[in-house]
Design an enzyme around this catalytic site. Structure first.
Site, short mmCIF file in Angstrom:
data_model
loop_
_atom_site.label_atom_id
_atom_site.label_comp_id
_atom_site.label_asym_id
_atom_site.label_seq_id
_atom_site.Cartn_x
_atom_site.Cartn_y
_atom_site.Cartn_z
N HIS A 1 -6.17 -8.38 6.08
CA HIS A 1 -6.52 -7.73 4.81
C HIS A 1 -6.76 -8.77 3.73
O HIS A 1 -6.06 -9.78 3.63
CB HIS A 1 -5.46 -6.71 4.40
CG HIS A 1 -4.12 -7.25 4.01
ND1 HIS A 1 -3.82 -7.62 2.72
CD2 HIS A 1 -2.99 -7.46 4.73
CE1 HIS A 1 -2.57 -8.03 2.66
NE2 HIS A 1 -2.03 -7.95 3.86
N ASP B 1 -0.17 -13.58 1.85
CA ASP B 1 -0.25 -12.27 2.50
C ASP B 1 -1.46 -11.55 1.90
O ASP B 1 -1.36 -11.00 0.82
CB ASP B 1 1.05 -11.50 2.25
CG ASP B 1 1.03 -10.08 2.79
OD1 ASP B 1 0.12 -9.75 3.57
OD2 ASP B 1 1.93 -9.31 2.41
N GLU C 1 -4.90 -2.69 1.80
CA GLU C 1 -3.75 -2.67 2.70
C GLU C 1 -2.45 -2.51 1.93
O GLU C 1 -1.53 -1.81 2.38
CB GLU C 1 -3.71 -3.97 3.52
CG GLU C 1 -2.68 -3.98 4.65
CD GLU C 1 -1.29 -4.44 4.22
OE1 GLU C 1 -0.33 -4.27 4.99
OE2 GLU C 1 -1.15 -4.97 3.09
N GLU C 2 -2.37 -3.15 0.77
CA GLU C 2 -1.12 -3.17 0.02
C GLU C 2 -0.77 -1.82 -0.61
O GLU C 2 0.33 -1.63 -1.12
CB GLU C 2 -1.17 -4.24 -1.08
CG GLU C 2 -1.33 -5.67 -0.57
CD GLU C 2 -0.08 -6.19 0.13
OE1 GLU C 2 0.91 -5.44 0.24
OE2 GLU C 2 -0.10 -7.36 0.56
#
Length: 268
Positions: free
Chosen positions: A65, A179, A211-212
């Site tokens: 992502h 991330d 994604e988060e």
């Protein structure tokens, strides 16, 4: 475009791209991937780079992502301070004094997250953990009108500001959005290397969005590519630090990749 791994990660880490606002990081990834395969997108905005093999299948998907956690402008106070929402999971206690960048209509606006200083708190207030209601962003505006003249609008993305650094130990890197910009960097390098190789599989590098805030792009990207095999390139928390018992130690920095064989959503 061939680039060193550290320089690649630096460029990806420092790019802006909070969930739902991935335009800048997407453009950077396109610049690296356009020479390695066919570039397309799904309707949510996931970036797909298809590298054809010598046969039609199996189809492999490498997914990472590209979005990062951040914030969104919720309200501008009469005094020109910005109240905000979080995009993704944040531990509120780490936010005070964090530098941020508001992606305003007239350009980027730098600011800092503030709160009521402890000097002015009552004893009871000082005992309580901070909540979002206690926090604001200061961009140096003296009124709501001035903040709006600067280009701030409700709904604007707000991005954390952290410079990428090599630490004294050159094998340790400091930065934001590892991330999952690390996963994106791995995906870029794999597709670069495949340019030099003959392979049977069709490989799709998929940089997913949002994604988060619920792994949304992972769902749409998978349906678009329809892979036979999916390899998710994701970050894991290292917990080799003070306060963690030896029997709870499952991830150490510098000890190699983790292969997850069980998570809350799947027991193989």
């Amino acid at each position: 475009m061939t680039i060193s791994s550290v320089e690649l990660l630096k460029n990806l880490s420092e790019a802006d791209g909070v969930s739902g606002y991935e335009k800048e990081i997407r453009a950077i990834l396109v610049s690296y991937l356009k020479s390695t395969g066919k570039i397309t997108s799904d309707k949510l905005g996931c970036l797909i780079c298809e590298k054809k093999g010598s046969s039609s299948g199996p189809v492999v998907m490498l997914a990472a992502h590209m979005d990062e956690i951040g914030f969104m402008v919720k309200h501008i106070t009469a005094d020109g301070f910005i109240k905000f929402l979080t995009l993704g999971g944040w531990f509120t206690q780490v936010l005070p004094a964090k530098r941020v960048k508001v992606k305003g209509a007239k350009g980027d606006l730098f600011g800092v997250i503030g709160s009521k200083p402890p000097h002015l708190m009552t004893a009871e207030e000082a005992k309580k953990p901070l909540t979002l209601d206690n926090l604001f962003i200061d961009i140096g505006a003296s009124s709501k009108k001035e903040a709006e003249q600067f280009g701030v609008r409700v709904g604007d993305a707000v991005v954390p500001v952290t410079e990428f650094r090599e630490m004294h130990n050159k094998n340790i890197l400091l930065g934001k959005a590892f991330d999952d910009r690390v996963g994106c960097a791995v995906m870029v390098k794999v597709l670069e290397n495949l340019k030099k190789e003959k392979h049977a599989n069709t490989v799709n590098g998929v940089a997913t969005v949002q994604e988060e805030v619920g792994s949304r792009g992972g769902i749409t990207g998978t349906f678009t590519v329809n892979p036979d095999v999916a390899i998710v390139l994701e970050c894991r928390i290292a917990n080799d630090f003070p306060g963690v018992e030896k029997h709870d130690l499952y991830s150490s920095l510098g000890k190699g990749v983790q292969i997850t064989f069980c998570d809350p959503g799947m027991i193989p």
